[in-house]
Design a protein around this motif. Structure first.
Motif, PDB file in Angstrom:
ATOM      1  N   ARG A 152     -34.933 -56.879  35.834  1.00  0.00           N
ATOM      2  CA  ARG A 152     -35.792 -55.865  35.217  1.00  0.00           C
ATOM      3  C   ARG A 152     -37.126 -55.687  35.936  1.00  0.00           C
ATOM      4  O   ARG A 152     -37.699 -54.597  35.932  1.00  0.00           O
ATOM      5  CB  ARG A 152     -36.043 -56.218  33.751  1.00  0.00           C
TER       6      ARG A 152
ATOM      7  N   THR B 273     -33.640 -48.741  30.825  1.00  0.00           N
ATOM      8  CA  THR B 273     -33.026 -49.899  31.477  1.00  0.00           C
ATOM      9  C   THR B 273     -33.923 -51.126  31.361  1.00  0.00           C
ATOM     10  O   THR B 273     -33.447 -52.247  31.151  1.00  0.00           O
ATOM     11  CB  THR B 273     -32.751 -49.591  32.967  1.00  0.00           C
TER      12      THR B 273
ATOM     13  N   LYS C 153     -22.073 -46.183  36.860  1.00  0.00           N
ATOM     14  CA  LYS C 153     -23.490 -46.347  36.504  1.00  0.00           C
ATOM     15  C   LYS C 153     -24.382 -45.785  37.609  1.00  0.00           C
ATOM     16  O   LYS C 153     -23.977 -45.673  38.767  1.00  0.00           O
ATOM     17  CB  LYS C 153     -23.829 -47.823  36.292  1.00  0.00           C
TER      18      LYS C 153
ATOM     19  N   GLU D  31     -25.242 -52.301  29.323  1.00  0.00           N
ATOM     20  CA  GLU D  31     -25.697 -50.916  29.430  1.00  0.00           C
ATOM     21  C   GLU D  31     -24.838 -50.014  28.564  1.00  0.00           C
ATOM     22  O   GLU D  31     -23.616 -50.119  28.531  1.00  0.00           O
ATOM     23  CB  GLU D  31     -25.621 -50.464  30.898  1.00  0.00           C
TER      24      GLU D  31
ATOM     25  N   ARG E   4     -31.138 -52.946  38.089  1.00  0.00           N
ATOM     26  CA  ARG E   4     -31.315 -53.905  37.009  1.00  0.00           C
ATOM     27  C   ARG E   4     -30.319 -55.061  37.142  1.00  0.00           C
ATOM     28  O   ARG E   4     -30.691 -56.237  37.056  1.00  0.00           O
ATOM     29  CB  ARG E   4     -31.136 -53.190  35.663  1.00  0.00           C
TER      30      ARG E   4
ATOM     31  N   GLU F  16     -29.494 -48.500  36.980  1.00  0.00           N
ATOM     32  CA  GLU F  16     -28.801 -49.612  36.329  1.00  0.00           C
ATOM     33  C   GLU F  16     -28.357 -50.637  37.367  1.00  0.00           C
ATOM     34  O   GLU F  16     -28.358 -51.844  37.115  1.00  0.00           O
ATOM     35  CB  GLU F  16     -27.594 -49.094  35.537  1.00  0.00           C
TER      36      GLU F  16
ATOM     37  N   ARG G  57     -34.112 -52.664  27.635  1.00  0.00           N
ATOM     38  CA  ARG G  57     -32.883 -53.216  27.077  1.00  0.00           C
ATOM     39  C   ARG G  57     -32.896 -54.739  27.177  1.00  0.00           C
ATOM     40  O   ARG G  57     -33.160 -55.278  28.252  1.00  0.00           O
ATOM     41  CB  ARG G  57     -31.672 -52.656  27.827  1.00  0.00           C
TER      42      ARG G  57
END
Length: 444
Positions: free
Chosen positions: A100, A336, A88, A345, A95, A92, A339
């Motif tokens: 977030r 990201t 990743k 992911e 996150r 990501e 979501r």
């Protein structure tokens, strides 16, 4: 008739040779993001700031520049490292490590910063174009045209086109720059800090200049996030993930190459401009012409057109690179962020996605606004770009450190104690220098 033992030995030798060939192919296949790193780094930080540092301070700032490059190494390396152990990108990783809200804050801060950097690279490229051919259009207008052309190529060509174009022109500029540097070496005053420098070593002026120079040396730490996204794109293109060793080899080639070329531009500025008392021009076209003269003065008049075209194409490649990397980073942050928390992911192709297109157009338009509103003085504008990059560097260095050592990375695969200590030293040093700059400029 060969004995059974000799046949066995021959078989083992063939197997070992095949294994070495397989490893070599694997490492060659991994090359790409590291070259893109070099292509993005060899832009305004090298062509403008390194050359200017040499012109004004001789070799006085060379040691500091190389020290900064060495110090920042872990902060940049954590980008490809994270991809190699998790598959990743760092976006990501932010996150999953911080949540977030940090991804959103990161993207919001980066939008104006990346637009400023795009404008800076575009105006430098326009300056090089103006030094090669007579243009009736103003440098900002030429810069806007270049942004539009590169934006179209970036969106249409994707990672494969970017990778190929970047490798060709970075190699050409690297070879010519090394030859020009070798020719300039005899003209350089190799004093630790020449008496002819524009200001004493222990002075506010030198400290402020040093911060401006080091802001993008060898580049903005944001490039670590872009590098992780390019590694992820390369993995998707090849259908497999490169291991940490292959990623490290690729990254080191690009990083060391960027460091060497930074030193080369300082040496050329010191040998050709500082030794003759030539003051760097404030305008983009004037300064670009002076950069071309570094080559013609050392390699001969014949090199002017060749090197000028090479330098222009490399800056154009840098513009292509950031017009891919920055929208890729912003669009990855968007996907990201939106979501849902309970979803994992998914592998998403950012190239050609709606978020990538919106990010590309939005950053380009913001860069155009900056070109027509903040470009009254090229020198001050470049200093502003570098200082902004430097002030946010300790925050990005800390995010990368904690992500690489966070819960998404198995303890056995985390960075070594040495590189973690190295990273902590970088974070502490960058923080102290940033606080020192704020105190000097706004408090004292």
């Amino acid at each position: 008739m060969p004995s059974q033992d000799s046949a066995s030995l021959s078989g083992e030798a063939a197997s070992a040779a095949a294994s070495r060939t397989s490893h070599a192919k694997k490492y060659l296949a991994a090359l790409g993001p590291g070259f893109l790193f070099a292509g993005a780094a060899i832009g305004t930080s090298h062509v403008v700031q390194s050359t200017r540092a040499g012109a004004e301070y001789g070799t006085g700032l060379l040691g500091f520049i190389l020290l900064a490059v060495l110090l920042k190494y872990p902060s940049f390396f954590f980008g490809p490292f994270y991809v190699s152990v998790t598959g990743k990108s760092l976006v990501e990783g932010y996150r999953q490590t911080f949540g977030r809200s940090v991804v959103a804050l990161f993207a919001l801060v980066q939008i104006p910063v990346t637009a400023i950097i795009i404008a800076a690279i575009a105006i430098t490229t326009a300056g090089l174009a103006g030094s090669l051919v007579s243009l009736t259009l103003s440098p900002p207008t030429v810069a806007v045209i270049l942004i539009a052309l590169c934006g179209v190529l970036t969106f249409a060509g994707g990672y494969k086109l970017l990778d190929w174009v970047n490798k060709v022109f970075v190699v050409i500029l690297s070879v010519t720059t090394l030859f020009a540097t070798i020719a300039a070496v005899p003209l350089v005053d190799w004093s630790f800090y020449p008496a002819t420098a524009v200001s004493p070593l222990l002075s506010v002026t030198t400290f402020v200049t040093l911060v401006a120079v080091l802001g993008l040396m060898p580049s903005d730490i944001t490039l670590a996030i872009m590098n992780s996204l390019w590694s992820e794109a390369r993995n998707k293109t090849q259908g497999r993930r490169s291991d940490t060793t292959a990623e490290k080899i690729d990254f080191n080639i690009g990083y060391i190459g960027a460091a060497v070329l930074a030193a080369c531009f300082v040496i050329m500025g010191a040998g050709v401009m500082h030794s003759q008392g030539i003051t760097p021009a404030d305008g983009a076209v004037g300064f670009a012409s002076q950069v071309i003269s570094l080559y013609t003065s050392t390699l001969g008049e014949w090199s002017g057109v060749v090197v000028g075209i090479s330098a222009f194409t490399v800056m154009l490649t840098t513009l292509l690179t950031v017009l891919d990397g920055f929208p890729r980073m912003i669009s990855a942050s968007w996907y990201t962020f939106i979501r849902p928390a309970d979803e994992t992911e998914t592998s998403r192709n950012l190239e050609g996605s709606p978020a990538f297109l919106v990010s590309l157009i939005g950053l380009s338009l913001l860069a155009v606004v900056i070109l027509y509103t903040l470009m009254g003085n090229f020198r001050l504008f470049m200093d502003f770009v570098m200082v902004v990059a430097f002030l946010i560097s300790p925050i990005l260095a800390a995010l990368n450190h904690f992500t690489a050592n966070g819960p998404t990375v198995p303890p056995a695969l985390r960075p070594s104690k040495l590189i973690n200590a190295w990273s902590w030293l970088a974070i502490a040093t960058l923080t102290l220098l940033s606080l020192g700059y704020i105190a000097v400029r706004f408090v004292l």
